[in-house]
Design an enzyme around this catalytic site. Structure first.
Site, PDB file in Angstrom:
ATOM      1  N   ASP A  80       0.864  -1.180   0.000  1.00 49.33           N
ATOM      2  CA  ASP A  80       0.000   0.000   0.000  1.00 49.33           C
ATOM      3  C   ASP A  80       0.895   1.222   0.000  1.00 49.33           C
ATOM      4  O   ASP A  80       1.381   1.635   1.050  1.00 49.33           O
ATOM      5  CB  ASP A  80      -0.897  -0.050   1.243  1.00 49.33           C
ATOM      6  CG  ASP A  80      -1.675   1.231   1.486  1.00 49.33           C
ATOM      7  OD1 ASP A  80      -1.850   2.013   0.537  1.00 49.33           O
ATOM      8  OD2 ASP A  80      -2.092   1.448   2.641  1.00 49.33           O
ATOM      9  N   GLU A 109      -0.598  10.914   0.249  1.00 51.97           N
ATOM     10  CA  GLU A 109      -1.854  10.192   0.449  1.00 51.97           C
ATOM     11  C   GLU A 109      -2.017   9.749   1.890  1.00 51.97           C
ATOM     12  O   GLU A 109      -3.121   9.810   2.448  1.00 51.97           O
ATOM     13  CB  GLU A 109      -1.923   8.985  -0.488  1.00 51.97           C
ATOM     14  CG  GLU A 109      -3.315   8.346  -0.600  1.00 51.97           C
ATOM     15  CD  GLU A 109      -3.620   7.336   0.509  1.00 51.97           C
ATOM     16  OE1 GLU A 109      -4.805   6.949   0.641  1.00 51.97           O
ATOM     17  OE2 GLU A 109      -2.680   6.930   1.231  1.00 51.97           O
ATOM     18  N   ASP A 144      -5.342   1.738  -5.667  1.00 53.18           N
ATOM     19  CA  ASP A 144      -4.808   1.627  -4.308  1.00 53.18           C
ATOM     20  C   ASP A 144      -5.073   0.206  -3.839  1.00 53.18           C
ATOM     21  O   ASP A 144      -5.636  -0.607  -4.583  1.00 53.18           O
ATOM     22  CB  ASP A 144      -5.467   2.659  -3.387  1.00 53.18           C
ATOM     23  CG  ASP A 144      -4.576   3.064  -2.219  1.00 53.18           C
ATOM     24  OD1 ASP A 144      -3.818   2.202  -1.740  1.00 53.18           O
ATOM     25  OD2 ASP A 144      -4.654   4.231  -1.785  1.00 53.18           O
ATOM     26  N   HIS A 169      -1.118  -1.943   6.595  1.00 48.05           N
ATOM     27  CA  HIS A 169      -0.394  -1.088   7.549  1.00 48.05           C
ATOM     28  C   HIS A 169       0.385  -1.902   8.580  1.00 48.05           C
ATOM     29  O   HIS A 169       0.882  -1.349   9.560  1.00 48.05           O
ATOM     30  CB  HIS A 169      -1.335  -0.091   8.241  1.00 48.05           C
ATOM     31  CG  HIS A 169      -1.700   1.061   7.362  1.00 48.05           C
ATOM     32  ND1 HIS A 169      -2.046   2.295   7.861  1.00 48.05           N
ATOM     33  CD2 HIS A 169      -1.763   1.179   6.015  1.00 48.05           C
ATOM     34  CE1 HIS A 169      -2.315   3.115   6.867  1.00 48.05           C
ATOM     35  NE2 HIS A 169      -2.151   2.455   5.735  1.00 48.05           N
TER      36      HIS A 169
END
Length: 346
Positions: free
Chosen positions: A188, A222, A242, A322
């Site tokens: 990401d 972003e 994305d 993440h």
């Protein structure tokens, strides 16, 4: 369209982009790398004043321009204090899952251009010393960076040139497995950027042109929520590429391209979403529709900034976002195929 022969290029671009540290606000080097990759393929580029890179792709009909974007800024850390013992305390850049960083190797970049290595640790790092070694929270108040230098106080750390505001970049640990998985932090969204560069390479080598002019933009803020705030007002549509979310009641996995119908900023353009779903079905591209529960994109930033264009979002399914992320070449290739069909290369 069969992109199997371009998998080596996809891997090459992924490894190249993921190998450059680029947390939000510290993206100059990765922009230079992406700019050179585009130039090597024969494309013209431009940069916005805040650092976004746009690659210009001429189309068969020059009267209309659509935008496609991915972001090449990542999560990271920043020095917020240096303790009397020479420990680096930090704040987050973006939203990394801090418990996953306990024990990760990192690099500290000084304003003078020096780079020092270190390790992200709990402030109770040793089970033989601290009763709460296993239970102490892993958050910004309870973690630090241990430098790989002979320092024992803040003066010695500052003598190295390290200061508050310096960037701390942790190791993405990028690996392609023989079974086709890409394991890395920051898939990401550098995985999607690699997809778009692969599409541009395919188009250049196969001498294919999209239906109209295309502006492929790599944004650099972003993760801070304003990367897409400066797109050209001349765009007629915007396709955000994305990551797709994996987990809970979502249908997406690492082998599909996800088409996002809505996220926590609201729905995407209905006509674009349905057109993308129809293209996937028509061309046998493995795709699913999903609604993302905790997500926003460069489209939301563009809309908040007043950009009057419809927008949609697609991306490869990424597991453990993440954190220590993973996707598969099948999901990346599906995203590549859907983007190619959306832009109608001929």
């Amino acid at each position: 369209m069969d992109f199997q022969s371009y998998l080596p290029a996809l891997k090459e671009y992924s490894l190249t982009l993921l190998g450059v540290d680029s947390p939000s606000g510290f993206t100059g080097q990765v922009v230079e790398v992406a700019e050179q990759l585009a130039a090597d393929l024969g494309y013209q580029t431009r940069r916005s004043r805040k650092g976004n890179l746009t690659i210009l792709v001429p189309g068969r009909d020059s009267r209309r321009t659509v935008g496609v974007c991915a972001h090449i800024d990542t999560l990271g850390l920043m020095v917020r204090a240096i303790t009397p013992k020479g420990e680096l305390l930090f704040r987050k850049i973006g939203g990394p899952i801090l418990p996953t960083l306990d024990g990760e190797y990192c690099r500290v970049y000084t304003q003078e251009g020096q780079v020092y290595t270190g390790t992200v640790l709990s402030l109770s790092p040793a089970v033989h010393v601290f009763d709460d070694a296993a239970t102490r929270p892993r958050d910004m108040d309870n973690m630090y960076v241990r430098l790989d230098e002979k320092v024992s106080n803040d003066e010695e750390v500052r003598a190295l040139g390290i200061e508050v505001g310096d960037y701390i970049c942790y190791d993405p640990k990028t690996v392609f497995t023989e079974s086709g998985f890409l394991k890395s932090r920051f898939i990401d969204d550098k995985g999607s950027a690699a997809v778009l560069l692969t599409l541009l390479r395919w188009a250049a080598e196969q001498k294919k042109r999209p239906a109209c002019n295309v502006e492929v933009t790599f944004t650099v803020y972003e993760e801070q929520g304003h990367g897409g705030a400066t797109f050209s007002p001349e765009l007629s549509e915007l396709l955000v590429v994305d990551m797709g979310c994996v987990g809970a009641d979502l249908r997406c996995d690492e082998y599909h391209v996800s088409i996002c119908a809505a996220d926590n900023c609201g729905p995407y353009d209905y006509k674009m979403v349905t057109r993308l779903a129809a293209l996937a079905k028509e061309h046998n591209i493995p795709a699913v529709l999903d609604v993302y529960p905790h997500y926003s994109s460069d489209a939301a930033a563009a809309w908040r900034a007043g950009l009057d264009v419809p927008a949609a979002l697609i991306g490869p399914g990424v597991q453990a976002s993440h954190g220590m992320e993973r996707t598969h070449l099948e999901g990346l290739t599906a995203t590549l195929a859907l983007a190619e069909r959306y832009l109608d290369f001929q």
